[in-house]
Enzyme design. Structure first.
Site, PDB file in Angstrom:
ATOM      1  N   HIS A 105       0.823  -1.208   0.000  1.00 20.32           N
ATOM      2  CA  HIS A 105       0.000   0.000   0.000  1.00 20.32           C
ATOM      3  C   HIS A 105       0.859   1.261   0.000  1.00 20.32           C
ATOM      4  O   HIS A 105       2.045   1.233   0.285  1.00 20.32           O
ATOM      5  CB  HIS A 105      -0.926   0.021   1.216  1.00 20.32           C
ATOM      6  CG  HIS A 105      -0.206   0.157   2.531  1.00 20.32           C
ATOM      7  ND1 HIS A 105       0.502  -0.882   3.107  1.00 20.32           N
ATOM      8  CD2 HIS A 105      -0.072   1.216   3.371  1.00 20.32           C
ATOM      9  CE1 HIS A 105       1.029  -0.475   4.261  1.00 20.32           C
ATOM     10  NE2 HIS A 105       0.690   0.802   4.431  1.00 20.32           N
ATOM     11  N   ASP A 107       0.345   5.110   1.796  1.00 15.16           N
ATOM     12  CA  ASP A 107      -0.466   5.642   2.890  1.00 15.16           C
ATOM     13  C   ASP A 107      -1.484   6.680   2.415  1.00 15.16           C
ATOM     14  O   ASP A 107      -1.173   7.570   1.609  1.00 15.16           O
ATOM     15  CB  ASP A 107       0.436   6.282   3.943  1.00 15.16           C
ATOM     16  CG  ASP A 107       1.286   5.270   4.675  1.00 15.16           C
ATOM     17  OD1 ASP A 107       0.771   4.192   5.013  1.00 15.16           O
ATOM     18  OD2 ASP A 107       2.479   5.545   4.903  1.00 15.16           O
ATOM     19  N   HIS A 263       4.699   0.086   0.272  1.00 22.17           N
ATOM     20  CA  HIS A 263       5.397  -0.652   1.318  1.00 22.17           C
ATOM     21  C   HIS A 263       4.500  -1.718   1.933  1.00 22.17           C
ATOM     22  O   HIS A 263       3.279  -1.687   1.791  1.00 22.17           O
ATOM     23  CB  HIS A 263       5.974   0.285   2.395  1.00 22.17           C
ATOM     24  CG  HIS A 263       4.965   1.191   3.031  1.00 22.17           C
ATOM     25  ND1 HIS A 263       4.492   2.336   2.422  1.00 22.17           N
ATOM     26  CD2 HIS A 263       4.359   1.143   4.236  1.00 22.17           C
ATOM     27  CE1 HIS A 263       3.627   2.956   3.212  1.00 22.17           C
ATOM     28  NE2 HIS A 263       3.524   2.241   4.318  1.00 22.17           N
ATOM     29  N   ARG A 278       5.162   6.885  13.546  1.00 23.00           N
ATOM     30  CA  ARG A 278       5.007   7.207  12.128  1.00 23.00           C
ATOM     31  C   ARG A 278       4.557   8.639  11.915  1.00 23.00           C
ATOM     32  O   ARG A 278       3.703   9.157  12.644  1.00 23.00           O
ATOM     33  CB  ARG A 278       3.981   6.273  11.483  1.00 23.00           C
ATOM     34  CG  ARG A 278       3.911   6.368   9.978  1.00 23.00           C
ATOM     35  CD  ARG A 278       2.668   5.709   9.413  1.00 23.00           C
ATOM     36  NE  ARG A 278       1.489   6.544   9.591  1.00 23.00           N
ATOM     37  CZ  ARG A 278       0.401   6.462   8.831  1.00 23.00           C
ATOM     38  NH1 ARG A 278       0.339   5.573   7.863  1.00 23.00           N
ATOM     39  NH2 ARG A 278      -0.627   7.247   9.048  1.00 23.00           N
TER      40      ARG A 278
END
Length: 288
Positions: A105, A107, A263, A278
């Site tokens: 995916h 983000d 990723h 994150r």
């Protein structure tokens, strides 16, 4: 003009990934250092930094060099900084909450203003191994895996990306999180993104659909859309040489271009403990 040659760079693979040595991200960067990092990011797509020591505020401040940090609408975050999401799993953390990022995916492509740069900081890594993260170079996949005819067709198409599609299956109907999810769903309806995008700085084209958030090709019927998306998703696993894999140590940092990569976080470490901090940076300030 500053070049990435001024950094101490160790290339991981010819296609994607590099380690930046001897750079302390907790300290303010000079303009020359920031410019050099940007150029390295465009060239290698994913940058790794070892042995960092960042507070959440320092992580957010470093992230701001590359865009406006996004506050995720449903993820947990650090007490100090809502812009720093906490991705934490383990039997001792919550036995009912298992890792869910083991899918290729990019983000927050469900956003009308999707992220341009991502950042992960490893706080706790599994003691018995596991929990690696992989990145794939979507420019190389576009260049090497698609015929000119297919590129031409895809360049005319848009795809729908959905917040609810990804997150609704993860929310228990009777949980406290459902109310927040429903509010977020209302304010984030599905959006259309081009199937092929062009990087604003390098002008390179890349494939921009992902299995996590992309639900349909807008211009096709359901059967055509499903078949085409399954084909495009399959390309990410086809050529390992277009990927890099990172085995985390505590205090590692990764910075990656959200536009040109996808990723995948392996979930093989469960029930061990893994905690990552994150940030994802949006492009509305045109900083990169």
């Amino acid at each position: 003009m500053t070049t990435s040659q001024q950094l101490n760079i160790e290339v991981l693979t010819p296609s994607i990934g590099a380690i930046i040595h001897n750079l302390d991200l907790s300290q303010p960067l000079t303009k020359a250092q920031k410019d050099a990092l940007e150029q390295a990011l465009y060239k290698y797509h994913v940058l790794f930094f070892r042995n960092q020591n960042l507070t959440p505020i320092q992580q957010r401040d470093f992230a701001r060099l590359f865009g406006e940090p996004h506050v995720h609408p449903i993820f947990l975050h650090t007490t100090e900084c809502p812009e720093v999401s906490v991705l934490e799993y383990g039997l001792d953390v919550d036995p009912n909450k298992k890792p869910d990022s083991d899918i290729w995916h990019t983000d927050a492509t469900w956003s009308t203003n999707p992220p341009i740069v991502g950042m992960l900081y490893a706080k706790i890594v599994p003691k018995q191994g596991g929990g690696d993260t992989l990145w794939a170079n979507m420019i190389e996949i576009y260049k090497k895996e698609l015929s000119n005819e297919m590129k031409a067709i895809l360049s005319t198409l848009t795809a729908e990306h959905s917040f609810a599609y990804a997150y609704q299956p993860l929310i228990k109907p009777d949980s406290a999180s459902m109310e927040q999810f429903m509010k977020t769903k209302e304010t984030n309806p599905p959006v259309k993104q081009p199937v092929i995008r062009e990087h604003p700085h390098t002008k390179e084209k890349y494939l921009y659909v992902n299995k996590c958030y992309t639900t349909k090709i807008s211009e096709l019927n359901e059967q055509e859309s499903d078949l085409l998306l399954q084909y495009l998703f399959s390309l990410i696993n086809k050529r390992p040489e277009f990927t890099c894999r990172w085995k985390w140590n505590e205090n590692d940092v990764c910075l990656w271009d959200e536009r040109t990569t996808q990723h995948y976080a392996t979930a093989d470490y469960w029930p061990q403990h893994r905690r990552m901090h994150r940030c994802v940076m949006m492009g509305n300030k045109d900083k990169i």
